[in-house]
Scaffold this active site. Structure first.
Site: not given
Ligand SMILES: *Cc1c(COP(=O)(O)O)cnc(C)c1O
Length: 395
Positions: A50, A102, A174, A199
């Site tokens: 992690r 978004y 973003d 994306k």
């Protein structure tokens, strides 16, 4: 490696071109969750996955280099990247956000952050006076999405970042729709760059992932702490898929951008299309800024039909694009923002932002553009025919 190479070259010839231990010309997938330590006084570079994993780190270093940052962070999704970045905020802080952000970011801010005492205001970020007038003494972040989604509004990153700096705020961008191939917000003064790597960066509709890149070492420390504390890290198989997709980013985007421009020009001439939104069209209000701050208009465009009925008929007849949520893939994707990306937004809020029931978004893939145009032409012909049938039967 080396500033002196072009972006296209650096996608391939970077620090992770080959594995220093084996020479493997593909980043090894390290599944280990934990690492053997030499002794109790001396721990190795990795202790627990992690906190750090060599496969994920290869992606993090690669995206940091491509965005011109010092450090990158990979997350389990775009939303977990965005949410973790928002954890830089504390109770009582205020964030200023572009209004057609978004849908998932809208949901996070309005329904989650608000419960933790983080205040927000949505503004039209293309209007700098509006941005300036809404900055408060407790504003800590100006959150930009440019081009915005789905209306492709263009925000002047440099101007917003300047306003933010003057007011002691951070600028988050973003950069999902552009990727560093077309737009590098850190070079324009932004502090935090965020991606849904699901994306264009990964590009093949086969992985969900998110990325964050920062430049300031102090901010990098804070984000490294938050990534480990919140724990929404990207898994190693997925990190590998993103690295694989990234190699072809430039060629994919170049081809798709060229086709998107052709589609936009075509759609402008279709009588059933009321409006076309694409920042590569010179009449688009954001065109001059887009040309200044990016290396292209990108592969996403939106267009407006009369209403939801027209959308239904059109979507039924169009065959090539997949009709789906998401964007930025090798295949063209047609989406219906009102019921997909912006379903989390109440109808009144949507319509206020221009996300009406007649709006469709197209993410142009790698098909031959003439095939796409022919396909759309057939669907519009069907719409024309059914539209006139409807008028006939009700008239
Ligand atoms: C898809 C998307 C997100 C969310 O990313 P996920 O990977 O789906 O969590 C955030 N911002 C933009 C602009 C997006 O298109």
């Amino acid at each position: 490696m080396s500033e002196e190479f072009c972006f296209e070259t650096r996608l391939l010839h970077n620090k992770h071109k080959w594995d220093p231990h084996t020479g493997a010309v593909s980043v090894p997938i390290h599944h280990a969750s934990t690492y053997h330590q030499p002794n109790i006084d001396r721990f190795g570079r990795y202790d627990y996955s992690r906190s750090g994993n060599p496969t994920r780190e290869a992606l993090e270093e690669t995206i940091a280099e491509l965005e011109g940052g010092t450090r990158g962070f990979a997350f389990a999704s775009g939303m977990s990247a965005i949410s973790t970045a928002f954890l830089l905020l504390s109770k009582g802080d205020h964030v200023l956000i572009c209004e057609d952000v978004y849908g998932g970011t809208y949901r996070m801010v309005t329904q989650v952050l608000s419960r933790f005492g983080i205040e927000y205001t949505f503004v039209d970020m293309t209007d700098l006076d509006q941005v300036a007038s809404h900055i408060r003494s407790n504003t800590k972040v100006l959150y930009v999405e440019t081009p915005s989604n789905p209306l492709l509004k263009i925000t002047d990153i440099q101007a917003v970042a300047k306003l933010a700096k003057a007011n002691g705020c951070l600028t988050f961008v973003d950069n999902t729709l552009m990727t560093p191939a077309l737009q590098r917000p850190l070079e324009l003064g932004a502090d935090v760059v965020i991606h849904s790597a699901t994306k264009f960066i990964a590009g093949h509709s086969d992985v969900v992932a998110g990325l964050v890149v920062v430049k300031e070492p102090a901010l990098a420390e804070q984000l490294a702490f938050l990534q480990n504390a919140f724990g929404a890290i990207l898994g190693v198989q997925d990190a590998w898929l993103v690295l694989r997709g990234l190699k072809t980013l430039s060629v994919r985007l170049k081809q798709s951008t060229a086709s998107a421009y052709e589609m936009a020009k075509y759609l402008q001439k279709v009588p059933e299309v009321l409006e076309v939104y694409y920042p590569g069209l010179p009449y688009h209000p954001g065109y001059p800024i887009q040309m200044l701050q990016t290396d292209g208009a990108g592969a996403v465009l939106s267009f407006r039909l009369t209403d939801g009925e027209a959308v239904k008929t059109f979507a039924q007849h169009v065959q090539l694009p997949v009709f789906a949520v998401s964007l930025g893939a090798v295949e063209s994707i047609l989406s219906y923002p009102a019921k997909m990306s912006h379903a989390a937004m109440p109808k009144a809020e949507r319509e206020k932002r221009g996300i009406t029931d007649g709006l469709l978004r197209l993410s142009v893939g790698l098909e031959d553009v003439h095939d796409l145009i022919d396909d759309f032409e057939r669907a519009f012909a069907a719409l024309r025919k059914e539209g006139s049938v409807n008028i006939g039967s009700t008239g």
